[in-house]
Write an enzyme that holds these catalytic residues in place. Structure first.
Site, PDB file in Angstrom:
ATOM      1  N   GLU A 189       0.826  -1.210   0.000  1.00 63.96           N
ATOM      2  CA  GLU A 189       0.000   0.000   0.000  1.00 63.96           C
ATOM      3  C   GLU A 189       0.860   1.261   0.000  1.00 63.96           C
ATOM      4  O   GLU A 189       0.538   2.238  -0.662  1.00 63.96           O
ATOM      5  CB  GLU A 189      -0.969   0.001   1.190  1.00 63.96           C
ATOM      6  CG  GLU A 189      -2.129  -0.967   1.036  1.00 63.96           C
ATOM      7  CD  GLU A 189      -3.015  -0.649  -0.169  1.00 63.96           C
ATOM      8  OE1 GLU A 189      -3.065   0.511  -0.606  1.00 63.96           O
ATOM      9  OE2 GLU A 189      -3.656  -1.586  -0.685  1.00 63.96           O
ATOM     10  N   TYR A 229      -6.336   6.839   4.048  1.00 63.93           N
ATOM     11  CA  TYR A 229      -6.553   5.825   3.020  1.00 63.93           C
ATOM     12  C   TYR A 229      -5.799   4.536   3.356  1.00 63.93           C
ATOM     13  O   TYR A 229      -6.367   3.433   3.328  1.00 63.93           O
ATOM     14  CB  TYR A 229      -6.111   6.341   1.621  1.00 63.93           C
ATOM     15  CG  TYR A 229      -5.994   5.175   0.684  1.00 63.93           C
ATOM     16  CD1 TYR A 229      -7.137   4.605   0.137  1.00 63.93           C
ATOM     17  CD2 TYR A 229      -4.758   4.570   0.422  1.00 63.93           C
ATOM     18  CE1 TYR A 229      -7.059   3.476  -0.652  1.00 63.93           C
ATOM     19  CE2 TYR A 229      -4.672   3.440  -0.365  1.00 63.93           C
ATOM     20  CZ  TYR A 229      -5.822   2.897  -0.897  1.00 63.93           C
ATOM     21  OH  TYR A 229      -5.747   1.763  -1.660  1.00 63.93           O
ATOM     22  N   ASP A 259      -9.791   4.834  -3.049  1.00 63.38           N
ATOM     23  CA  ASP A 259      -8.682   5.292  -3.907  1.00 63.38           C
ATOM     24  C   ASP A 259      -9.275   5.834  -5.211  1.00 63.38           C
ATOM     25  O   ASP A 259     -10.502   5.941  -5.353  1.00 63.38           O
ATOM     26  CB  ASP A 259      -7.661   4.165  -4.147  1.00 63.38           C
ATOM     27  CG  ASP A 259      -8.219   3.059  -5.043  1.00 63.38           C
ATOM     28  OD1 ASP A 259      -9.435   3.085  -5.367  1.00 63.38           O
ATOM     29  OD2 ASP A 259      -7.441   2.174  -5.428  1.00 63.38           O
ATOM     30  N   CYS A 296     -13.967  -0.666 -15.223  1.00 60.41           N
ATOM     31  CA  CYS A 296     -14.481   0.704 -15.166  1.00 60.41           C
ATOM     32  C   CYS A 296     -13.281   1.659 -15.247  1.00 60.41           C
ATOM     33  O   CYS A 296     -13.006   2.433 -14.348  1.00 60.41           O
ATOM     34  CB  CYS A 296     -15.270   0.914 -13.870  1.00 60.41           C
ATOM     35  SG  CYS A 296     -16.257   2.425 -13.887  1.00 60.41           S
ATOM     36  N   CYS A 315     -18.407  -1.277 -20.212  1.00 62.20           N
ATOM     37  CA  CYS A 315     -19.709  -1.456 -19.569  1.00 62.20           C
ATOM     38  C   CYS A 315     -20.386  -2.760 -20.011  1.00 62.20           C
ATOM     39  O   CYS A 315     -21.129  -3.373 -19.240  1.00 62.20           O
ATOM     40  CB  CYS A 315     -20.625  -0.275 -19.883  1.00 62.20           C
ATOM     41  SG  CYS A 315     -19.925   1.296 -19.348  1.00 62.20           S
ATOM     42  N   CYS A 365     -19.448  -5.428 -17.652  1.00 65.24           N
ATOM     43  CA  CYS A 365     -19.356  -5.011 -16.247  1.00 65.24           C
ATOM     44  C   CYS A 365     -20.415  -5.738 -15.408  1.00 65.24           C
ATOM     45  O   CYS A 365     -21.594  -5.748 -15.774  1.00 65.24           O
ATOM     46  CB  CYS A 365     -19.573  -3.496 -16.144  1.00 65.24           C
ATOM     47  SG  CYS A 365     -19.575  -2.926 -14.435  1.00 65.24           S
ATOM     48  N   CYS A 395     -26.068   0.623 -12.800  1.00 65.38           N
ATOM     49  CA  CYS A 395     -25.174   1.775 -12.957  1.00 65.38           C
ATOM     50  C   CYS A 395     -25.908   2.961 -13.585  1.00 65.38           C
ATOM     51  O   CYS A 395     -26.383   2.898 -14.727  1.00 65.38           O
ATOM     52  CB  CYS A 395     -23.977   1.388 -13.815  1.00 65.38           C
ATOM     53  SG  CYS A 395     -22.871   2.785 -14.083  1.00 65.38           S
TER      54      CYS A 395
HETATM   55  S1  SF4 Z   1     -21.444  -0.020 -16.083  1.00 68.96           S
HETATM   56 FE1  SF4 Z   1     -20.923   1.674 -14.721  1.00 68.96          FE
HETATM   57  S2  SF4 Z   1     -19.577   0.769 -13.185  1.00 68.96           S
HETATM   58 FE2  SF4 Z   1     -19.647  -0.654 -14.902  1.00 68.96          FE
HETATM   59  S3  SF4 Z   1     -17.941  -0.100 -16.249  1.00 68.96           S
HETATM   60 FE3  SF4 Z   1     -19.718   1.026 -16.996  1.00 68.96          FE
HETATM   61  S4  SF4 Z   1     -19.605   2.985 -15.943  1.00 68.96           S
HETATM   62 FE4  SF4 Z   1     -18.281   1.592 -14.810  1.00 68.96          FE
END
Ligand code: SF4
Length: 351
Positions: free
Chosen positions: A48, A131, A149, A201, A208, A211, A217
Protein backbone atom coordinates in the site's frame (compact mmCIF):
# COMPACT_ATOMS: atom_id res chain seq x y z
CA UNK A 1 -33.50 2.28 3.40
CA UNK A 2 -31.13 0.65 0.93
CA UNK A 3 -31.16 2.17 -2.56
CA UNK A 4 -31.41 0.14 -5.76
CA UNK A 5 -27.64 0.13 -6.20
CA UNK A 6 -26.95 -1.08 -2.67
CA UNK A 7 -29.26 -4.06 -3.03
CA UNK A 8 -27.14 -7.04 -3.88
CA UNK A 9 -24.23 -5.06 -5.27
CA UNK A 10 -21.60 -6.36 -2.89
CA UNK A 11 -22.64 -9.96 -3.57
CA UNK A 12 -22.47 -9.41 -7.33
CA UNK A 13 -19.04 -7.79 -7.04
CA UNK A 14 -17.72 -10.51 -4.75
CA UNK A 15 -18.89 -13.20 -7.21
CA UNK A 16 -17.12 -11.34 -9.98
CA UNK A 17 -13.99 -11.03 -7.82
CA UNK A 18 -14.03 -14.78 -7.12
CA UNK A 19 -13.59 -15.31 -10.84
CA UNK A 20 -11.54 -12.30 -11.95
CA UNK A 21 -9.34 -11.16 -9.04
CA UNK A 22 -6.01 -9.87 -10.30
CA UNK A 23 -3.00 -11.83 -9.11
CA UNK A 24 -0.54 -9.67 -7.25
CA UNK A 25 2.52 -10.70 -5.26
CA UNK A 26 1.12 -9.16 -2.07
CA UNK A 27 -2.42 -10.45 -2.44
CA UNK A 28 -4.08 -13.52 -0.94
CA UNK A 29 -6.59 -14.45 -3.66
CA UNK A 30 -10.27 -15.19 -2.95
CA UNK A 31 -9.88 -18.99 -3.04
CA UNK A 32 -7.09 -18.96 -0.46
CA UNK A 33 -9.00 -16.44 1.65
CA UNK A 34 -12.04 -18.72 1.59
CA UNK A 35 -9.74 -21.51 2.80
CA UNK A 36 -8.79 -19.37 5.79
CA UNK A 37 -5.45 -17.94 4.64
CA UNK A 38 -4.97 -14.42 6.01
CA UNK A 39 -2.71 -11.87 4.29
CA UNK A 40 0.56 -10.90 5.96
CA UNK A 41 -0.02 -7.34 7.28
CA UNK A 42 3.64 -6.50 6.56
CA UNK A 43 3.19 -7.30 2.87
CA UNK A 44 -0.15 -5.47 2.70
CA UNK A 45 1.34 -2.39 4.35
CA UNK A 46 4.46 -2.42 2.16
CA UNK A 47 2.39 -2.77 -1.02
CA UNK A 48 0.00 0.00 0.00
CA UNK A 49 2.84 2.42 0.75
CA UNK A 50 4.52 1.58 -2.55
CA UNK A 51 1.25 1.95 -4.46
CA UNK A 52 0.66 5.51 -3.22
CA UNK A 53 1.03 7.61 -6.39
CA UNK A 54 2.53 4.64 -8.26
CA UNK A 55 1.06 2.00 -10.58
CA UNK A 56 0.79 -1.72 -9.85
CA UNK A 57 3.06 -2.47 -12.82
CA UNK A 58 5.80 -0.19 -11.47
CA UNK A 59 5.52 -1.57 -7.94
CA UNK A 60 5.72 -5.32 -8.65
CA UNK A 61 9.51 -5.59 -9.05
CA UNK A 62 10.23 -3.25 -6.15
CA UNK A 63 7.92 -5.24 -3.90
CA UNK A 64 9.54 -8.53 -4.89
CA UNK A 65 13.04 -7.16 -4.26
CA UNK A 66 12.11 -5.58 -0.92
CA UNK A 67 10.43 -8.68 0.44
CA UNK A 68 13.27 -10.96 -0.75
CA UNK A 69 15.78 -8.74 1.01
CA UNK A 70 13.67 -7.87 4.07
CA UNK A 71 11.03 -10.59 4.52
CA UNK A 72 9.65 -9.27 7.81
CA UNK A 73 8.95 -5.91 9.36
CA UNK A 74 11.69 -6.60 11.90
CA UNK A 75 14.22 -7.23 9.12
CA UNK A 76 13.24 -3.98 7.43
CA UNK A 77 13.42 -2.09 10.74
CA UNK A 78 17.00 -3.32 11.21
CA UNK A 79 18.12 -2.32 7.70
CA UNK A 80 20.56 0.57 7.27
CA UNK A 81 18.79 3.69 5.98
CA UNK A 82 20.97 4.07 2.90
CA UNK A 83 20.27 0.51 1.73
CA UNK A 84 16.52 1.06 1.96
CA UNK A 85 16.76 4.45 0.23
CA UNK A 86 18.89 2.80 -2.47
CA UNK A 87 16.32 0.04 -3.09
CA UNK A 88 13.59 2.69 -3.22
CA UNK A 89 15.43 4.80 -5.83
CA UNK A 90 13.26 5.30 -8.91
CA UNK A 91 9.91 4.82 -7.13
CA UNK A 92 9.69 8.56 -6.38
CA UNK A 93 8.01 10.41 -3.51
CA UNK A 94 10.95 9.65 -1.28
CA UNK A 95 9.27 10.82 1.93
CA UNK A 96 7.45 7.49 1.66
CA UNK A 97 10.72 5.56 2.03
CA UNK A 98 11.78 7.56 5.06
CA UNK A 99 8.38 7.02 6.67
CA UNK A 100 8.51 3.36 5.70
CA UNK A 101 11.59 2.93 7.87
CA UNK A 102 10.12 4.98 10.72
CA UNK A 103 6.95 2.90 10.60
CA UNK A 104 8.83 -0.43 10.49
CA UNK A 105 10.81 0.68 13.55
CA UNK A 106 7.69 1.87 15.39
CA UNK A 107 5.91 -1.45 14.73
CA UNK A 108 9.00 -3.35 15.88
CA UNK A 109 9.81 -1.23 18.93
CA UNK A 110 6.34 -0.22 20.12
CA UNK A 111 4.12 -3.08 18.95
CA UNK A 112 6.42 -6.07 19.34
CA UNK A 113 6.73 -6.52 15.57
CA UNK A 114 2.98 -7.00 15.05
CA UNK A 115 0.95 -4.48 13.09
CA UNK A 116 -2.04 -3.14 15.04
CA UNK A 117 -5.30 -4.24 13.45
CA UNK A 118 -7.60 -1.25 13.87
CA UNK A 119 -7.97 1.84 11.72
CA UNK A 120 -7.31 4.21 14.64
CA UNK A 121 -4.14 2.45 15.80
CA UNK A 122 -2.80 2.15 12.24
CA UNK A 123 -3.43 5.85 11.67
CA UNK A 124 -1.02 6.71 14.48
CA UNK A 125 1.92 5.06 12.70
CA UNK A 126 4.34 7.16 10.62
CA UNK A 127 3.40 7.51 6.95
CA UNK A 128 -0.04 5.90 7.35
CA UNK A 129 -2.84 8.29 6.40
CA UNK A 130 -6.60 7.67 6.34
CA UNK A 131 -6.55 5.82 3.02
CA UNK A 132 -3.69 3.48 3.92
CA UNK A 133 -5.08 2.80 7.42
CA UNK A 134 -8.43 1.84 5.90
CA UNK A 135 -6.79 -0.32 3.22
CA UNK A 136 -4.60 -2.25 5.69
CA UNK A 137 -7.44 -2.66 8.15
CA UNK A 138 -9.77 -3.99 5.43
CA UNK A 139 -7.34 -6.10 3.39
CA UNK A 140 -5.07 -7.50 6.12
CA UNK A 141 -7.63 -7.80 8.93
CA UNK A 142 -10.94 -8.09 7.06
CA UNK A 143 -12.52 -5.14 8.83
CA UNK A 144 -15.40 -3.23 7.16
CA UNK A 145 -13.49 -0.02 6.46
CA UNK A 146 -14.20 2.24 3.49
CA UNK A 147 -11.25 2.25 1.13
CA UNK A 148 -11.43 5.17 -1.29
CA UNK A 149 -8.68 5.29 -3.91
CA UNK A 150 -8.90 6.75 -7.41
CA UNK A 151 -10.44 3.56 -8.79
CA UNK A 152 -13.14 3.47 -6.14
CA UNK A 153 -13.90 7.17 -6.59
CA UNK A 154 -14.43 6.61 -10.30
CA UNK A 155 -16.68 3.59 -9.77
CA UNK A 156 -18.80 5.45 -7.18
CA UNK A 157 -19.10 8.59 -9.33
CA UNK A 158 -20.35 6.44 -12.21
CA UNK A 159 -22.61 4.09 -10.27
CA UNK A 160 -24.43 7.11 -8.83
CA UNK A 161 -23.90 9.46 -11.81
CA UNK A 162 -22.37 12.09 -9.52
CA UNK A 163 -21.68 15.25 -11.50
CA UNK A 164 -19.97 17.27 -8.72
CA UNK A 165 -16.25 17.56 -9.48
CA UNK A 166 -13.37 16.17 -7.46
CA UNK A 167 -11.90 16.93 -5.00
CA UNK A 168 -15.05 18.58 -3.57
CA UNK A 169 -17.12 15.46 -4.19
CA UNK A 170 -14.85 13.20 -2.12
CA UNK A 171 -17.02 13.19 1.04
CA UNK A 172 -20.11 12.26 -1.01
CA UNK A 173 -18.19 9.51 -2.85
CA UNK A 174 -16.94 8.21 0.48
CA UNK A 175 -20.48 8.11 1.88
CA UNK A 176 -21.62 6.13 -1.15
CA UNK A 177 -18.68 3.73 -0.86
CA UNK A 178 -19.28 3.30 2.89
CA UNK A 179 -22.95 2.46 2.34
CA UNK A 180 -21.95 -0.31 -0.09
CA UNK A 181 -19.27 -1.91 2.12
CA UNK A 182 -20.53 -5.29 3.36
CA UNK A 183 -19.85 -6.84 6.76
CA UNK A 184 -19.00 -10.19 5.17
CA UNK A 185 -15.70 -10.35 3.28
CA UNK A 186 -15.04 -6.59 3.49
CA UNK A 187 -11.36 -7.13 2.61
CA UNK A 188 -12.20 -9.00 -0.60
CA UNK A 189 -14.91 -6.47 -1.36
CA UNK A 190 -12.48 -3.52 -1.06
CA UNK A 191 -10.14 -5.25 -3.50
CA UNK A 192 -13.04 -6.17 -5.79
CA UNK A 193 -14.05 -2.51 -6.26
CA UNK A 194 -10.43 -1.52 -6.86
CA UNK A 195 -10.05 -4.31 -9.43
CA UNK A 196 -13.29 -3.31 -11.14
CA UNK A 197 -11.99 0.27 -11.46
CA UNK A 198 -8.58 -0.89 -12.68
CA UNK A 199 -9.74 -3.45 -15.25
CA UNK A 200 -13.37 -2.73 -16.33
CA UNK A 201 -14.48 0.70 -15.17
CA UNK A 202 -11.31 2.30 -16.52
CA UNK A 203 -10.86 6.07 -16.91
CA UNK A 204 -11.10 6.40 -20.70
CA UNK A 205 -13.09 3.49 -22.11
CA UNK A 206 -15.09 1.66 -19.45
CA UNK A 207 -16.08 -1.82 -20.63
CA UNK A 208 -19.71 -1.46 -19.57
CA UNK A 209 -20.79 -4.38 -21.76
CA UNK A 210 -18.97 -6.88 -19.53
CA UNK A 211 -19.36 -5.01 -16.25
CA UNK A 212 -20.99 -7.04 -13.46
CA UNK A 213 -22.82 -3.95 -12.13
CA UNK A 214 -23.96 -2.53 -15.44
CA UNK A 215 -27.66 -2.94 -14.64
CA UNK A 216 -27.85 -0.63 -11.62
CA UNK A 217 -25.17 1.78 -12.96
CA UNK A 218 -26.74 5.22 -13.31
CA UNK A 219 -24.00 6.79 -15.43
CA UNK A 220 -24.27 3.95 -17.92
CA UNK A 221 -28.02 4.54 -18.15
CA UNK A 222 -27.46 8.27 -18.65
CA UNK A 223 -24.51 7.82 -21.05
CA UNK A 224 -22.31 10.06 -18.89
CA UNK A 225 -19.72 7.46 -17.81
CA UNK A 226 -16.82 8.69 -20.01
CA UNK A 227 -17.10 12.15 -18.41
CA UNK A 228 -16.98 10.93 -14.81
CA UNK A 229 -15.60 11.62 -12.35
CA UNK A 230 -15.49 15.31 -13.19
CA UNK A 231 -12.48 17.17 -11.92
CA UNK A 232 -12.08 20.80 -10.93
CA UNK A 233 -9.57 22.52 -13.23
CA UNK A 234 -6.00 22.29 -11.97
CA UNK A 235 -3.74 25.28 -11.58
CA UNK A 236 -0.86 25.16 -14.08
CA UNK A 237 2.41 23.96 -12.54
CA UNK A 238 5.17 26.54 -12.23
CA UNK A 239 8.65 25.89 -13.62
CA UNK A 240 11.70 26.14 -11.39
CA UNK A 241 15.35 26.10 -12.35
CA UNK A 242 18.52 24.80 -10.72
CA UNK A 243 22.18 23.87 -11.18
CA UNK A 244 23.92 20.61 -10.33
CA UNK A 245 27.66 20.01 -10.19
CA UNK A 246 29.22 16.72 -11.22
CA UNK A 247 32.88 16.38 -10.34
CA UNK A 248 34.98 13.33 -11.09
CA UNK A 249 38.54 12.47 -10.03
CA UNK A 250 41.22 10.99 -12.27
CA UNK A 251 40.42 7.57 -10.80
CA UNK A 252 36.72 7.93 -11.69
CA UNK A 253 35.45 8.76 -8.17
CA UNK A 254 32.39 11.04 -8.03
CA UNK A 255 31.37 13.78 -5.62
CA UNK A 256 27.86 13.37 -4.18
CA UNK A 257 25.76 14.61 -1.30
CA UNK A 258 23.23 12.98 0.95
CA UNK A 259 20.23 15.30 0.80
CA UNK A 260 18.78 16.56 4.10
CA UNK A 261 16.08 14.32 5.57
CA UNK A 262 13.41 16.97 5.30
CA UNK A 263 12.22 18.21 1.94
CA UNK A 264 12.10 16.89 -1.60
CA UNK A 265 14.23 13.79 -2.24
CA UNK A 266 15.05 13.87 1.47
CA UNK A 267 17.69 11.35 2.55
CA UNK A 268 18.53 10.40 -1.05
CA UNK A 269 21.91 10.61 -2.74
CA UNK A 270 22.29 13.40 -5.27
CA UNK A 271 24.65 15.80 -6.91
CA UNK A 272 25.57 18.94 -5.00
CA UNK A 273 23.71 21.89 -6.42
CA UNK A 274 21.82 25.12 -6.08
CA UNK A 275 18.38 25.79 -4.71
CA UNK A 276 15.50 25.24 -7.13
CA UNK A 277 13.75 28.53 -7.81
CA UNK A 278 12.89 31.11 -10.48
CA UNK A 279 16.46 32.40 -10.50
CA UNK A 280 18.83 30.05 -8.63
CA UNK A 281 22.26 31.24 -7.61
CA UNK A 282 25.21 29.35 -9.03
CA UNK A 283 26.75 27.55 -6.03
CA UNK A 284 29.58 25.21 -7.02
CA UNK A 285 30.78 22.98 -4.14
CA UNK A 286 34.41 24.06 -4.64
CA UNK A 287 36.44 26.47 -6.76
CA UNK A 288 37.27 25.00 -10.15
CA UNK A 289 36.99 25.67 -13.84
CA UNK A 290 33.36 24.48 -14.03
CA UNK A 291 32.06 23.88 -17.54
CA UNK A 292 28.35 23.92 -18.34
CA UNK A 293 27.18 20.97 -20.42
CA UNK A 294 25.02 21.53 -23.46
CA UNK A 295 21.46 20.40 -22.87
CA UNK A 296 19.35 20.35 -19.74
CA UNK A 297 17.49 17.94 -17.52
CA UNK A 298 13.73 18.26 -17.33
CA UNK A 299 11.74 16.60 -14.59
CA UNK A 300 8.24 17.05 -13.22
CA UNK A 301 7.41 16.81 -9.53
CA UNK A 302 3.92 16.89 -8.10
CA UNK A 303 3.81 20.65 -7.76
CA UNK A 304 6.32 22.00 -10.28
CA UNK A 305 8.43 21.37 -13.36
CA UNK A 306 12.19 21.51 -12.89
CA UNK A 307 14.88 22.40 -15.42
CA UNK A 308 18.45 21.66 -14.34
CA UNK A 309 21.69 22.81 -15.94
CA UNK A 310 24.70 20.59 -15.37
CA UNK A 311 28.19 21.79 -14.61
CA UNK A 312 31.23 19.57 -14.63
CA UNK A 313 34.82 19.77 -13.37
CA UNK A 314 37.58 17.44 -12.32
CA UNK A 315 37.87 16.60 -8.64
CA UNK A 316 41.29 17.04 -7.07
CA UNK A 317 41.80 15.01 -3.88
CA UNK A 318 42.18 18.13 -1.73
CA UNK A 319 38.93 19.69 -2.98
CA UNK A 320 36.38 17.57 -1.16
CA UNK A 321 34.22 19.95 0.86
CA UNK A 322 33.03 18.95 4.30
CA UNK A 323 29.74 17.09 4.39
CA UNK A 324 29.99 15.75 0.84
CA UNK A 325 30.67 12.16 -0.15
CA UNK A 326 33.24 10.76 -2.56
CA UNK A 327 32.16 7.48 -4.07
CA UNK A 328 34.77 5.41 -5.87
CA UNK A 329 33.77 4.22 -9.31
CA UNK A 330 33.10 0.62 -8.18
CA UNK A 331 30.84 1.82 -5.32
CA UNK A 332 28.72 4.16 -7.43
CA UNK A 333 25.45 2.79 -8.79
CA UNK A 334 23.36 5.23 -10.86
CA UNK A 335 20.31 3.16 -9.87
CA UNK A 336 20.71 4.39 -6.28
CA UNK A 337 19.95 7.94 -7.40
CA UNK A 338 16.44 9.38 -7.51
CA UNK A 339 15.17 9.77 -11.06
CA UNK A 340 15.97 13.45 -11.53
CA UNK A 341 19.56 12.93 -10.36
CA UNK A 342 19.88 9.87 -12.57
CA UNK A 343 18.75 11.94 -15.55
CA UNK A 344 21.54 14.41 -14.74
CA UNK A 345 24.01 11.53 -14.51
CA UNK A 346 22.89 10.10 -17.85
CA UNK A 347 23.22 13.46 -19.61
CA UNK A 348 26.70 13.95 -18.13
CA UNK A 349 27.76 10.39 -19.05
CA UNK A 350 26.44 10.69 -22.60
CA UNK A 351 28.34 13.94 -23.21
S1 SF4 B 1 -21.44 -0.02 -16.08
FE1 SF4 B 1 -20.92 1.67 -14.72
S2 SF4 B 1 -19.58 0.77 -13.19
FE2 SF4 B 1 -19.65 -0.65 -14.90
S3 SF4 B 1 -17.94 -0.10 -16.25
FE3 SF4 B 1 -19.72 1.03 -17.00
S4 SF4 B 1 -19.61 2.99 -15.94
FE4 SF4 B 1 -18.28 1.59 -14.81
Amino acid sequence: MRDSIQQGLSGVLLDWYNRHAREMPWRVGPADRAAGVMPDPYRVWLSEVMLQQTTVAAVRDYFTRFTARWPTVQALAAAPDDQVMGEWAGLGYYARARNLLKCARAVTDEHGGTFPNTYDALLKLPGIGPYTAAAISAIAFDRPETVLDGNVERVMARLYDIQDPLPGSKPLLKDKAAALTPVTRPGDYAQAVMDLGATICTPKSPACGICPVRDPCQARAAGTQPDLPRKAPKKPKPTRYGHVYIAQSDSGALLLERRPDKGLLGGMLGWPGSDWSDAPNASPPFEADWQMLAGEVRHTFTHFHLILRIWTASLPAESVPEGLIVLEKHAFRPGDLPTVMRKAHDLWRDR
